[in-house]
Design an enzyme around this catalytic site. Sequence first.
Site, PDB file in Angstrom:
ATOM      1  N   ASN A 185      -0.758  -6.243  -8.314  1.00  0.00           N
ATOM      2  CA  ASN A 185       0.176  -5.048  -7.423  1.00  0.00           C
ATOM      3  C   ASN A 185       0.904  -4.513  -9.034  1.00  0.00           C
ATOM      4  O   ASN A 185       1.635  -4.555  -9.233  1.00  0.00           O
ATOM      5  CB  ASN A 185       1.272  -5.733  -6.845  1.00  0.00           C
ATOM      6  CG  ASN A 185       2.083  -4.587  -6.105  1.00  0.00           C
ATOM      7  OD1 ASN A 185       1.810  -3.828  -6.019  1.00  0.00           O
ATOM      8  ND2 ASN A 185       3.618  -5.072  -5.537  1.00  0.00           N
ATOM      9  N   HIS A 195       5.494  -5.943   1.842  1.00  0.00           N
ATOM     10  CA  HIS A 195       6.630  -5.857   0.515  1.00  0.00           C
ATOM     11  C   HIS A 195       7.676  -5.881   0.668  1.00  0.00           C
ATOM     12  O   HIS A 195       7.776  -4.788   0.965  1.00  0.00           O
ATOM     13  CB  HIS A 195       6.273  -5.566  -0.354  1.00  0.00           C
ATOM     14  CG  HIS A 195       6.800  -5.397  -1.524  1.00  0.00           C
ATOM     15  ND1 HIS A 195       7.968  -5.389  -2.408  1.00  0.00           N
ATOM     16  CD2 HIS A 195       5.290  -6.523  -2.678  1.00  0.00           C
ATOM     17  CE1 HIS A 195       7.217  -6.072  -3.565  1.00  0.00           C
ATOM     18  NE2 HIS A 195       6.524  -6.282  -3.802  1.00  0.00           N
ATOM     19  N   LYS A 217       1.816  -1.662  -7.938  1.00  0.00           N
ATOM     20  CA  LYS A 217       3.086  -0.664  -7.587  1.00  0.00           C
ATOM     21  C   LYS A 217       3.316   0.998  -8.032  1.00  0.00           C
ATOM     22  O   LYS A 217       2.380   1.344  -8.206  1.00  0.00           O
ATOM     23  CB  LYS A 217       4.712  -0.998  -8.223  1.00  0.00           C
ATOM     24  CG  LYS A 217       4.812  -2.263  -7.758  1.00  0.00           C
ATOM     25  CD  LYS A 217       6.339  -3.356  -7.966  1.00  0.00           C
ATOM     26  CE  LYS A 217       6.154  -4.918  -8.025  1.00  0.00           C
ATOM     27  NZ  LYS A 217       6.992  -5.106  -8.048  1.00  0.00           N
ATOM     28  N   GLU A 255       7.146 -14.068  -1.350  1.00  0.00           N
ATOM     29  CA  GLU A 255       8.115 -13.077  -2.623  1.00  0.00           C
ATOM     30  C   GLU A 255       9.956 -13.779  -2.177  1.00  0.00           C
ATOM     31  O   GLU A 255      10.441 -12.825  -1.736  1.00  0.00           O
ATOM     32  CB  GLU A 255       7.622 -11.465  -2.872  1.00  0.00           C
ATOM     33  CG  GLU A 255       6.114 -11.756  -2.893  1.00  0.00           C
ATOM     34  CD  GLU A 255       5.459 -11.256  -3.159  1.00  0.00           C
ATOM     35  OE1 GLU A 255       4.837 -10.601  -4.435  1.00  0.00           O
ATOM     36  OE2 GLU A 255       6.318  -9.219  -3.463  1.00  0.00           O
ATOM     37  N   GLU A 267       9.940  -4.728  -1.129  1.00  0.00           N
ATOM     38  CA  GLU A 267      10.481  -3.077  -1.920  1.00  0.00           C
ATOM     39  C   GLU A 267      10.068  -1.290  -0.624  1.00  0.00           C
ATOM     40  O   GLU A 267      11.572  -1.383  -0.211  1.00  0.00           O
ATOM     41  CB  GLU A 267       9.379  -2.093  -2.989  1.00  0.00           C
ATOM     42  CG  GLU A 267      10.440  -3.726  -4.209  1.00  0.00           C
ATOM     43  CD  GLU A 267       8.870  -3.060  -5.193  1.00  0.00           C
ATOM     44  OE1 GLU A 267       8.602  -3.327  -5.516  1.00  0.00           O
ATOM     45  OE2 GLU A 267       9.325  -4.071  -6.312  1.00  0.00           O
ATOM     46  N   SER A 316       7.997 -12.583 -10.801  1.00  0.00           N
ATOM     47  CA  SER A 316       8.259 -12.470 -11.760  1.00  0.00           C
ATOM     48  C   SER A 316       7.336 -13.550 -12.583  1.00  0.00           C
ATOM     49  O   SER A 316       7.470 -14.660 -13.866  1.00  0.00           O
ATOM     50  CB  SER A 316       9.552 -12.948 -13.028  1.00  0.00           C
ATOM     51  OG  SER A 316      10.197 -11.330 -12.238  1.00  0.00           O
ATOM     52  N   GLY A 344      11.055  -8.006 -10.059  1.00  0.00           N
ATOM     53  CA  GLY A 344      11.088  -7.391 -11.182  1.00  0.00           C
ATOM     54  C   GLY A 344      12.339  -8.270 -11.691  1.00  0.00           C
ATOM     55  O   GLY A 344      12.710  -6.809 -12.612  1.00  0.00           O
TER      56      GLY A 344
HETATM   57  P1  PGA Z   1       7.258  -8.897 -10.442  1.00  0.00           P
HETATM   58  O1  PGA Z   1       6.632  -8.395  -9.080  1.00  0.00           O
HETATM   59  O2  PGA Z   1       6.190  -9.424 -10.974  1.00  0.00           O
HETATM   60  O3  PGA Z   1       7.508  -7.991 -10.827  1.00  0.00           O
HETATM   61  O4  PGA Z   1       8.191 -10.012 -10.478  1.00  0.00           O
HETATM   62  C1  PGA Z   1       5.882  -9.044  -8.156  1.00  0.00           C
HETATM   63  C2  PGA Z   1       5.965  -8.218  -6.808  1.00  0.00           C
HETATM   64  O5  PGA Z   1       6.597  -7.911  -6.409  1.00  0.00           O
HETATM   65  O6  PGA Z   1       4.921  -8.468  -6.178  1.00  0.00           O
END
Ligand code: PGA
Length: 286
Positions: A29, A115, A31, A202, A117, A248, A208
């Site tokens: 992803n 997601h 983003k 998640e 976010e 992560s 992140g």
């Molecule tokens: P990250 O994000 O690996 O940077 O923690 C995962 C995600 O949001 O799908």
Amino acid sequence: MRDIGPAERWLIQESMGKIMSRKKIIAGNWKMNKTVHEALTLVAELKAQLIEFEGSDIVVVPPFTALYPVGLILEDTNIDLGAQNIFWKASGAYTSQISGTMLIDVGVKYVIIGHSEPRGRFGVPEPDAPEDFYRYFGESDYTVNLKVLAALKSGLTPIICVGETLDERKAGNTDTVVRDQVIKSLNKVDTVTSSHIIFAYEPVWAIGTGEVCDAAEADRVCGVIRDEIANQLGKEVAEAVRIQYGGSMKPDNAAELLSKENIDGGLIGGASLKAADFAAIVKAAQ
Ligand code: PGA
């Protein structure tokens, strides 16, 4: 859960056969990262590093602006294209939105839905954000469900994200939150079309932040998600559905997470932006 007849059972078994033993799926992803030029560079490196790799399904999920050119480069390769969102209407006066037909048109197969976010649930909170800031990221369980139905209708595979915040985990509500998100996302989804759906667990606090969920705990929560899918859609579908872990995931922790019984892949953010890291995670899935 409604009863299923012999024809439906046959169809489920057919698609289960295809997903037999749940082939791992690793999705990057990206983003809001990568211009078209940067995206093409990354995807060219990935193609070179993952050439003829067949052990897992591999997906890259660029921003909308790079979907078409990246899709052209990925034609006839072992890497599939995903999108980061979808709108539930097919067309019309919906400024800023993108439909399933448009995604299919540029070669998209998978779409991330719900997601954290866009749900306004951030692993790293925005500094100095005013009270109403998170309201502008308006994804809700209701819109997630509309998008899941729209994706299935368009022939796309939804990757449905669920997960708890740190406060919800500390309050001991992880399982309730996750089950509730699963139930609401699957409203009106039928047994026949659903066995290729993908879920991603998640935990918001791990996204992140560099904090990774302990592998045993991630596996346990993925098991809870599978159990709830079984409640909603039956055991056969639940056994076929693939559940990714995201938060992560990196080359050094991927192998352990991906070795767990209920973790069928990864949804990778930060580590998908470098070809070497993403390729290492894909290979760790073996
Ligand atoms: P990250 O994000 O690996 O940077 O923690 C995962 C995600 O949001 O799908």
